[in-house]
Design a protein around this motif. Structure first.
Motif, PDB file in Angstrom:
ATOM      1  N   SER A  18      69.547  58.716  32.618  1.00  0.00           N
ATOM      2  CA  SER A  18      68.652  58.988  34.521  1.00  0.00           C
ATOM      3  C   SER A  18      69.074  57.653  35.692  1.00  0.00           C
ATOM      4  N   CYS A  19      69.232  56.854  35.253  1.00  0.00           N
ATOM      5  CA  CYS A  19      70.124  55.834  36.466  1.00  0.00           C
ATOM      6  C   CYS A  19      70.765  56.220  37.282  1.00  0.00           C
ATOM      7  N   SER A  20      70.655  55.658  38.322  1.00  0.00           N
ATOM      8  CA  SER A  20      71.215  56.018  39.402  1.00  0.00           C
ATOM      9  C   SER A  20      73.090  55.620  39.373  1.00  0.00           C
ATOM     10  N   SER A  21      74.083  56.504  40.474  1.00  0.00           N
ATOM     11  CA  SER A  21      75.267  55.539  40.647  1.00  0.00           C
ATOM     12  C   SER A  21      75.065  54.325  40.674  1.00  0.00           C
ATOM     13  N   THR A  22      74.744  54.306  41.293  1.00  0.00           N
ATOM     14  CA  THR A  22      74.257  52.843  42.314  1.00  0.00           C
ATOM     15  C   THR A  22      74.166  51.613  41.105  1.00  0.00           C
ATOM     16  N   ASP A  23      73.193  51.921  40.169  1.00  0.00           N
ATOM     17  CA  ASP A  23      72.724  51.229  38.668  1.00  0.00           C
ATOM     18  C   ASP A  23      73.693  51.381  38.319  1.00  0.00           C
ATOM     19  N   ASN A  26      76.906  49.021  40.000  1.00  0.00           N
ATOM     20  CA  ASN A  26      77.144  47.119  40.114  1.00  0.00           C
ATOM     21  C   ASN A  26      75.947  47.158  40.392  1.00  0.00           C
ATOM     22  N   PRO A  27      75.232  46.895  38.463  1.00  0.00           N
ATOM     23  CA  PRO A  27      73.928  46.326  38.372  1.00  0.00           C
ATOM     24  C   PRO A  27      74.133  44.750  39.146  1.00  0.00           C
ATOM     25  N   GLN A  37      68.581  48.342  48.419  1.00  0.00           N
ATOM     26  CA  GLN A  37      68.803  49.769  46.652  1.00  0.00           C
ATOM     27  C   GLN A  37      70.314  50.423  47.597  1.00  0.00           C
ATOM     28  N   THR A  38      71.219  49.834  48.387  1.00  0.00           N
ATOM     29  CA  THR A  38      72.380  50.009  48.836  1.00  0.00           C
ATOM     30  C   THR A  38      73.918  49.890  48.471  1.00  0.00           C
ATOM     31  N   THR A  39      74.142  51.077  48.144  1.00  0.00           N
ATOM     32  CA  THR A  39      75.887  50.353  47.528  1.00  0.00           C
ATOM     33  C   THR A  39      76.672  49.767  49.390  1.00  0.00           C
ATOM     34  N   ASP A  40      76.383  49.819  50.452  1.00  0.00           N
ATOM     35  CA  ASP A  40      77.220  50.111  51.755  1.00  0.00           C
ATOM     36  C   ASP A  40      76.603  49.287  52.381  1.00  0.00           C
ATOM     37  N   PRO A  41      75.626  48.317  52.460  1.00  0.00           N
ATOM     38  CA  PRO A  41      74.313  47.694  53.507  1.00  0.00           C
ATOM     39  C   PRO A  41      74.942  47.507  54.591  1.00  0.00           C
TER      40      PRO A  41
END
Length: 126
Positions: A18-23, A26-27, A37-41
């Motif tokens: 259930s964890c998002s791919s972002t977690d 790059n936790p 909450q973004t991987t590409d700020p």
């Protein structure tokens, strides 16, 4: 008894998925920048995209990086030509951090105690 064990395994398996791919990707980044909450700020935060475009047009050399200070993430835009580097350190909302979150922190203390989490962009940076 076997049914309970099987159900427990299924619940554990579903819980870990259930964890998002972002977690998962790059936790550390997520933990430090919960407000973003973004991987590409640069592409996902409009205020940062606007600043990046401004610096790209006006500066020959700059760097954008995510840093951690006292378990909180900040976004720094470093420009050697900047006359006020304190004004180029932002929280995830795009507010100047020394005007909001870091009111009681000296710039020197901040710089001495930060840790780079991720470099987002460099332009002609050594």
């Amino acid at each position: 008894m076997k049914l309970k064990t099987i159900l427990a395994i299924i619940i554990l398996a579903l819980g870990t998925q259930s964890c998002s791919s972002t977690d998962q990707d790059n936790p550390e980044l997520n933990e430090l920048l919960l407000a973003c909450q973004t991987t590409d700020p640069i592409n996902e935060l409009q205020w940062l995209a606007d600043l990046d475009a401004k610096y790209d047009e006006q500066s020959n050399m700059y760097r954008i990086r995510i840093v951690e200070f006292e378990k909180t993430g900040y976004i720094m835009i470093e420009d050697p030509a900047s006359s006020s580097p304190m004004q180029t350190i932002f929280d995830c909302r795009g507010d100047v951090a020394f005007d909001t979150d870091l009111l009681d922190v000296s710039y020197n203390d901040f710089m001495k105690n930060i840790r780079t989490i991720k470099v987002l962009k460099t332009k002609n940076w050594p």
